[in-house]
Write an enzyme that holds these catalytic residues in place. Structure first.
Site, PDB file in Angstrom:
ATOM      1  N   ARG A 215      68.140  94.586  16.112  1.00 28.50           N
ATOM      2  CA  ARG A 215      67.520  94.182  14.811  1.00 28.50           C
ATOM      3  C   ARG A 215      66.995  95.470  13.932  1.00 28.50           C
ATOM      4  NH1 ARG A 215      65.146  88.861  16.192  1.00 28.50           N
ATOM      5  NH2 ARG A 215      65.037  88.295  13.763  1.00 28.50           N
TER       6      ARG A 215
ATOM      7  N   CYS B 285      57.057  90.998  14.229  1.00 23.39           N
ATOM      8  CA  CYS B 285      58.342  90.894  14.827  1.00 23.39           C
ATOM      9  C   CYS B 285      59.469  89.865  13.449  1.00 23.39           C
ATOM     10  CB  CYS B 285      58.348  90.244  16.194  1.00 23.39           C
ATOM     11  SG  CYS B 285      57.248  88.501  16.112  1.00 23.39           S
TER      12      CYS B 285
END
Length: 276
Positions: free
Chosen positions: A172, A231
Site C-alpha cells: 500500500r 497509517c
C-alpha cells in the site's frame, strides 16, 4: 510506565486490591462488528468499547476514523468506569490495533495509567465470561493534548524535516494496491514501516532492544520528538505508537492519516519503493 502488560501480570492485578478497568476493543478493518465476539466471551469484567462509534468521529474530510468528539469519548470512558486515577488495560482479539487506538486516545486525553494487553485476547489463558458488567459511572474528564498530534501540514513537515513512518503494508505504501482509499501511494518523504514488524508470530511486541534497532535502522535518531507515524486512518498507527514508546521514543500521530491526506487532490502523492 510501560505501555503494555502481560497476561500473567494482568491476572495478578485483576485479583489485587485495585484491579484495572478492562476495555474490550475488538475491531477488524472491513470485518464483522466486534460486539458479537465480545458477547460470546470476554475477559471477566471487561466493558466493550465500539471503535467506530466511541473512538472515532463520523467519516468525512478528516478521514475514515477522525478523532472522536471529545464529549462522546469522555462519556464512553466514564460509562466504562474510567476515573481520573483508575488504571486501565485495553485489549482486542486481532492485531492490537483497536486496543492501541483506545490506549492512544486515553493517553492523549490526559490519562497516564493505561496499558495494552500484550498479545491481545489470544494471550489470555484465564476464564472468559459472557455476562456484561455494569460498572459504576466514573469521573474521567478528557484533557486533550498530552501526546503530540499531527495534522496534514504537520505530517508533511515531519516527512521533510524529521522521520515520518507509514505503518501500512508495504504494497500500500508503494502504491501497488489500494483496497480502501481512492488514491494509492504515500506521503512524500515518508518511510515504510509496517506494523507487522513490531510483533512476533504470536502477536506480542518484540523486546525493547529489537524495537530500538528497528526504528534506528529506519532513521530515528536521538531526538525522539522528531518521529511521526500514520497509517490508513489512524488506527494501526496507534499500534506503531505503542512500539515506538516501548523503544523510548515519543511519537507524534497523524490521526487523519492517508484517508485524509488522499482526499485532497492538491496534496502530493508518492509511489514506488522506500527512498532509503
Amino acid at each position: 510506565m510501560t505501555p503494555i502488560i502481560s497476561a500473567a501480570d494482568l491476572a495478578t492485578e485483576l485479583a489485587g486490591p485495585t484491579p484495572p478497568v478492562l476495555l474490550d476493543v475488538r475491531y477488524q478493518l472491513g470485518g464483522p462488528h466486534g460486539r458479537p465476539a465480545y458477547e460470546a466471551g470476554h475477559i471477566p469484567g471487561a466493558v466493550f468499547v465500539d471503535l467506530d462509534a466511541e473512538l472515532a468521529g463520523p467519516p468525512g474530510a478528516g478521514g475514515r476514523h477522525p478523532l472522536p468528539d471529545i464529549d462522546v469519548f469522555g462519556a464512553a470512558m466514564r460509562r466504562a468506569g474510567v476515573g481520573a486515577g483508575t488504571p486501565v488495560v485495553t485489549y482486542d482479539g486481532d492485531k492490537g490495533w483497536g486496543a492501541a487506538r483506545a490506549w492512544w486516545l486515553l493517553r492523549w486525553a490526559g490519562h497516564a495509567d493505561v496499558r495494552v494487553l500484550d498479545g491481545g485476547l489470544a494471550a489470555w489463558t484465564g476464564p472468559l465470561e459472557t455476562k456484561e458488567p455494569e460498572p459504576v459511572e466514573s469521573d474521567f474528564v478528557p484533557a486533550p493534548g498530552a501526546l503530540p498530534l499531527l495534522d496534514a501540514d504537520g505530517a508533511a513537515a515531519m516527512a521533510r524535516e524529521g522521520l515520518l513512518l507509514d505503518a501500512r503494508a508495504g504494497e500500500r505504501y508503494g502504491g501497488e494496491v489500494e483496497p480502501i482509499d481512492a488514491v494509492a501511494g504515500h506521503i512524500p518523504g515518508a518511510v515504510s514501516a509496517p506494523t507487522t514488524e513490531n510483533v512476533d508470530e504470536r502477536g506480542r511486541f518484540l523486546p525493547r532492544e529489537q524495537l530500538v534497532a528497528r526504528f534506528v535502522g529506519l532513521g530515528a535518531g536521538e531526538d525522539a520528538k522528531s518521529v511521526g507515524v500514520y497509517c490508513g486512518s489512524g488506527v494501526s498507527a496507534a499500534q506503531q505508537a505503542v512500539a515506538l514508546e516501548l523503544a523510548g521514543f515519543v511519537p507524534a500521530l497523524y490521526a487523519g492519516s492517508w484517508s485524509e491526506w488522499s482526499r485532497d487532490p492538491s496534496r502530493p502523492v508518492a509511489t514506488g519503493p522506500d527512498p532509503s
